[in-house]
Scaffold this motif. Structure first.
Motif, PDB file in Angstrom:
ATOM      1  N   ARG A  59      -0.537   0.730  -8.861  1.00 14.09           N
ATOM      2  CA  ARG A  59      -1.350   0.476  -7.671  1.00 14.09           C
ATOM      3  C   ARG A  59      -1.142   1.663  -6.737  1.00 14.09           C
ATOM      4  N   VAL A  60      -2.182   2.484  -6.588  1.00 18.33           N
ATOM      5  CA  VAL A  60      -2.070   3.752  -5.869  1.00 18.33           C
ATOM      6  C   VAL A  60      -2.871   3.692  -4.571  1.00 18.33           C
ATOM      7  N   THR A  61      -2.223   3.999  -3.477  1.00 22.84           N
ATOM      8  CA  THR A  61      -2.937   4.185  -2.216  1.00 22.84           C
ATOM      9  C   THR A  61      -3.170   5.679  -2.053  1.00 22.84           C
ATOM     10  N   ALA A  62      -4.437   6.055  -1.925  1.00 18.08           N
ATOM     11  CA  ALA A  62      -4.788   7.476  -1.895  1.00 18.08           C
ATOM     12  C   ALA A  62      -5.617   7.791  -0.661  1.00 18.08           C
ATOM     13  N   GLU A  63      -5.516   9.035  -0.234  1.00 18.77           N
ATOM     14  CA  GLU A  63      -6.308   9.518   0.889  1.00 18.77           C
ATOM     15  C   GLU A  63      -7.015  10.799   0.475  1.00 18.77           C
ATOM     16  N   ALA A  64      -7.966  11.222   1.284  1.00 20.41           N
ATOM     17  CA  ALA A  64      -8.745  12.409   0.944  1.00 20.41           C
ATOM     18  C   ALA A  64      -7.872  13.654   1.016  1.00 20.41           C
ATOM     19  N   GLY A  69     -10.605  11.988   4.891  1.00 16.90           N
ATOM     20  CA  GLY A  69     -10.346  10.558   4.925  1.00 16.90           C
ATOM     21  C   GLY A  69     -11.527   9.720   4.511  1.00 16.90           C
ATOM     22  N   ARG A  70     -12.510  10.314   3.855  1.00 16.04           N
ATOM     23  CA  ARG A  70     -13.701   9.560   3.468  1.00 16.04           C
ATOM     24  C   ARG A  70     -13.609   9.123   2.020  1.00 16.04           C
ATOM     25  N   GLU A  77     -16.134   5.534   8.098  1.00 15.13           N
ATOM     26  CA  GLU A  77     -14.818   5.033   8.466  1.00 15.13           C
ATOM     27  C   GLU A  77     -13.719   5.799   7.724  1.00 15.13           C
ATOM     28  N   THR A  78     -12.700   6.232   8.448  1.00 19.06           N
ATOM     29  CA  THR A  78     -11.582   6.952   7.855  1.00 19.06           C
ATOM     30  C   THR A  78     -10.500   5.953   7.470  1.00 19.06           C
ATOM     31  N   ARG A  79     -10.075   5.985   6.210  1.00 20.88           N
ATOM     32  CA  ARG A  79      -9.052   5.051   5.764  1.00 20.88           C
ATOM     33  C   ARG A  79      -8.509   5.482   4.409  1.00 20.88           C
ATOM     34  N   ASP A  80      -7.347   4.939   4.073  1.00 22.67           N
ATOM     35  CA  ASP A  80      -6.826   5.072   2.722  1.00 22.67           C
ATOM     36  C   ASP A  80      -7.580   4.106   1.822  1.00 22.67           C
ATOM     37  N   ALA A  81      -7.500   4.336   0.528  1.00 20.35           N
ATOM     38  CA  ALA A  81      -8.156   3.445  -0.431  1.00 20.35           C
ATOM     39  C   ALA A  81      -7.164   3.050  -1.508  1.00 20.35           C
ATOM     40  N   LEU A  82      -7.271   1.810  -1.960  1.00 27.62           N
ATOM     41  CA  LEU A  82      -6.436   1.312  -3.040  1.00 27.62           C
ATOM     42  C   LEU A  82      -7.108   1.639  -4.364  1.00 27.62           C
ATOM     43  N   ARG A  83      -6.369   2.292  -5.267  1.00 29.25           N
ATOM     44  CA  ARG A  83      -6.917   2.705  -6.549  1.00 29.25           C
ATOM     45  C   ARG A  83      -5.997   2.218  -7.670  1.00 29.25           C
ATOM     46  N   LEU A 165     -10.565  11.309  -2.821  1.00 29.53           N
ATOM     47  CA  LEU A 165      -9.368  10.495  -2.588  1.00 29.53           C
ATOM     48  C   LEU A 165      -8.336  10.756  -3.672  1.00 29.53           C
ATOM     49  N   THR A 166      -7.658  11.875  -3.568  1.00 28.85           N
ATOM     50  CA  THR A 166      -6.748  12.307  -4.629  1.00 28.85           C
ATOM     51  C   THR A 166      -5.329  12.595  -4.144  1.00 28.85           C
ATOM     52  N   LEU A 167      -5.067  12.423  -2.866  1.00 26.07           N
ATOM     53  CA  LEU A 167      -3.729  12.652  -2.336  1.00 26.07           C
ATOM     54  C   LEU A 167      -3.009  11.307  -2.256  1.00 26.07           C
ATOM     55  N   VAL A 168      -1.905  11.178  -2.979  1.00 27.88           N
ATOM     56  CA  VAL A 168      -1.224   9.890  -3.119  1.00 27.88           C
ATOM     57  C   VAL A 168      -0.390   9.586  -1.877  1.00 27.88           C
ATOM     58  N   SER A 169      -0.750   8.507  -1.192  1.00 27.87           N
ATOM     59  CA  SER A 169       0.038   8.056  -0.042  1.00 27.87           C
ATOM     60  C   SER A 169       1.224   7.217  -0.494  1.00 27.87           C
ATOM     61  N   SER A 170       0.981   6.354  -1.494  1.00 26.80           N
ATOM     62  CA  SER A 170       2.055   5.528  -2.048  1.00 26.80           C
ATOM     63  C   SER A 170       1.639   5.054  -3.431  1.00 26.80           C
ATOM     64  N   VAL A 171       2.612   4.656  -4.238  1.00 23.36           N
ATOM     65  CA  VAL A 171       2.323   4.140  -5.575  1.00 23.36           C
ATOM     66  C   VAL A 171       3.394   3.115  -5.946  1.00 23.36           C
TER      67      VAL A 171
END
Length: 370
Positions: A59-64, A69-70, A77-83, A165-171
């Motif tokens: 479960r990866v949270t990713a940002e632009a 942030g799109r 809207e700017t946000r992280d996305a769950l991938r 959205l390829t920069l990993v915020s958390s995993v």
């Protein structure tokens, strides 16, 4: 249907309490080892990637990566996305960094640890399925030429998508395919009965939604249902939970069709007018859905194909909706809930709705008796 998932304590929920503890202890260990500037979240992500094994769903949270942030839809809207990332190979990059390869929502992908205080990055290398996929050569894929055309459309759609959205915020590790399969075998209701008023929650569990498609396929594999719908490609925005892009879905489908001669697949096509262009000419949206079925339900599957049923779009007409629900093995109560919700303004009584369901069941039984 959350009670089905709760009954056996699914792997991703079992992991939730332990993951927070592990994250805390990892952060403490990292901070006391001299890397005082290392973000605890980066440390936790690095640990998860180092411990990843083949078959894990991450479960990866990713940002632009470009800082915009799109998301893929290019919303404001700017946000992280769950991938959702399925691990297929674990190794090292040429630079000696941890490299995890696999699939990400219908795409071939990899996650690379960039070392130091840097966040890991996702790399996309193309569509997960292409013309060379073994699925196009299997005898129990009844519409092979149509399927090849669908795969080409799927490839083109993937190629057109911008994926910032390829920069990993958390995993974190969500579950494994084996864990999901054991859950389906133990209590298949969540993947067989459909959604109803009792199963609607204000907040849905993301892992349940992401793995719903594969859970339904596994329910078919183990004899708990006869027909499953899976969206292959469409012009509208489709839900991951009903699509071939869902985690493990493509591999599970290939395994089932390869290993079990009693399971077959047909393709259902539909075209909807969605408006007109500036010259007044009609504009259309197209969709192609796989109808996966046991041979005992062949006639039912053929009817669904003739109706142009799509996995991610409701068919028009209350009786048609009843017939689809019955064909998919859903309970009368859940079928009625679905029809009632779609025909709120038509003032259909409960008696009207259940009469449609009874007629649909009679028609299904007559078809399968042929």
């Amino acid at each position: 249907m959350s009670d089905g998932m709760d009954a056996f304590m699914p792997p991703h929920r079992a992991n939730q309490s332990s993951s927070s503890t592990t994250s805390s202890s990892t952060a403490t260990a990292t901070m006391t080892s001299g890397s005082e500037d290392l973000d605890p979240v980066v440390a936790r992500s690095r640990e998860v990637l180092e411990m990843a094994t083949v078959g894990d769903l991450l479960r990866v949270t990713a940002e632009a990566a470009d800082g915009s942030g799109r998301d893929r839809a290019d919303e404001d809207e700017t946000r992280d996305a769950l991938r959702w990332f399925v691990v297929k190979r674990v190794g090292m990059s040429t630079g000696g960094r941890q490299l995890v390869e696999g699939e990400l929502e219908g795409k071939k992908a990899q996650i690379l640890d960039q070392g130091g205080a840097n966040q890991a990055r996702i790399g996309i290398s193309g569509a997960l399925l292409d013309e060379r996929t073994p699925l196009t050569r299997l005898k129990n894929v009844r519409d092979a030429d149509k399927f090849k055309r669908a795969i080409k459309s799927y490839e083109r759609r993937v190629e057109r998508e911008s994926d910032a959205l390829t920069l990993v915020s958390s995993v974190d590790k969500a579950l494994t395919l084996n864990g999901l399969e054991q859950a389906v075998k133990k209590n298949p209701r969540f993947w067989t009965e459909g959604d109803g008023a009792h199963s609607r929650r204000v907040i849905k569990d993301p892992t349940e939604s992401a793995t719903k498609m594969t859970g339904e396929l596994l329910a078919l594999k183990h004899g708990h249902r006869d027909v499953v719908l899976m969206q292959i490609v469409c012009d509208w925005t489709d839900a991951l939970e009903d699509s071939v892009r869902a985690p493990f879905a493509a591999a599970t489908l290939e395994d089932m069709l390869t290993q079990d001669a009693s399971i077959s697949m047909r393709l259902s096509e539909a075209r909807y007018q969605v408006g007109e262009d500036k010259d007044g000419n009609p504009e259309f949206s197209n969709g192609i859905t796989a109808v996966i079925y046991r041979e005992t339900a062949k006639e039912t599957a053929n009817v669904l194909v003739s109706m142009g049923v799509q996995a991610t779009r409701n068919i028009a007409g209350a009786f048609q909706q009843a017939l689809v629900g019955v064909a998919l093995g859903y309970t009368d109560e859940n079928i009625a809930h679905h029809i009632r919700r779609l025909h709120n303004e038509d003032k259909l009584t409960d008696e009207d709705i259940f009469a449609l369901i009874i007629t649909a069941r009679d028609e299904k039984e007559a078809l399968n008796a042929k």
